[in-house]
Design an enzyme around this catalytic site. Structure first.
Site, PDB file in Angstrom:
ATOM      1  N   GLY A  50       0.814  -1.201   0.000  1.00 46.59           N
ATOM      2  CA  GLY A  50       0.000   0.000   0.000  1.00 46.59           C
ATOM      3  C   GLY A  50       0.849   1.253   0.000  1.00 46.59           C
ATOM      4  N   CYS A  51       0.321   2.295   0.600  1.00 49.06           N
ATOM      5  CA  CYS A  51       0.977   3.605   0.578  1.00 49.06           C
ATOM      6  C   CYS A  51       2.297   3.636   1.337  1.00 49.06           C
ATOM      7  CB  CYS A  51       0.034   4.662   1.145  1.00 49.06           C
ATOM      8  SG  CYS A  51      -1.438   4.892   0.147  1.00 49.06           S
TER       9      CYS A  51
END
Length: 196
Positions: free
Chosen positions: A151-152
């Site tokens: 993810g981020c």
């Protein structure tokens, strides 16, 4: 005091020699909204006012997509998505790497480590880090690490790895690249998005 510095030397320092970035096509928020409205014209439950408020609250004036405007909300088949990922994600990553290497002014063959990451998911072979080694002309024995699906936080994890290596080996030359496509938004949306 001088003797304590001799027995307890300062830890080695890490440096960022350069950065590089690459983007797809830039569209205004208004253009993105118009493309969404056009794509949803058959959806009677589509709330234009709500979509407008959501896009406006994102706070971005421009959005980057590796697609023509009329394709950013369409659904992709698995094959189309993989092709987009292979061509556009690798292309943008390569462009950003070349910019960083050019700004650094060094020789890509001196790079000792390549840390690659993305949250644009798909399993593919050869992996993108292998493709980048070949496309950039890096040594085939460059130490590679590929992180996908975090993810981020992917970029932060890559930088942390680079920091750890650079502190343990001040002669290391590390290329860190994180690249993502948000171009296939239609695959993330229900076919008829509603406010609920």
């Amino acid at each position: 005091m001088a003797s304590s510095l001799m027995t307890n030397p300062l830890p080695p320092s890490s440096f960022v020699f350069s950065t590089g970035a690459a983007f797809g096509n830039h569209y205004t928020t208004k253009e993105v909204l118009e493309a969404l409205i056009k794509q949803q014209q058959e959806n009677d439950s589509f709330d234009v006012d709500f979509a407008s408020r959501v896009l406006d609250k994102c706070g971005f004036d421009f959005h980057s997509f590796a697609l023509p405007l009329d394709h950013i909300f369409r659904r992709f088949s698995r094959e189309e998505y993989l092709k987009l990922r292979r061509e556009q994600l690798v292309g943008l990553a390569e462009q950003a790497c070349r910019t960083a290497i050019d700004r650094w002014g060094g020789d890509g063959r001196d790079i000792t480590h390549l840390f690659w990451g993305t949250m644009t998911g798909a399993l593919d072979s050869p992996t993108i880090d292998v493709q980048l080694v070949k496309k950039l002309g890096l040594n085939m024995d460059v130490e590679r690490t590929s992180i996908e699906g975090m993810g981020c936080l992917t970029g932060f994890r890559l930088l942390n790895l680079a920091r750890q290596v650079s502190l343990s080996d001040p002669k290391a030359r590390i290329l860190v690249v994180a690249a993502d496509l948000r171009s296939a938004l239609g695959n993330s949306m229900p076919s008829k998005p509603t406010r609920e």
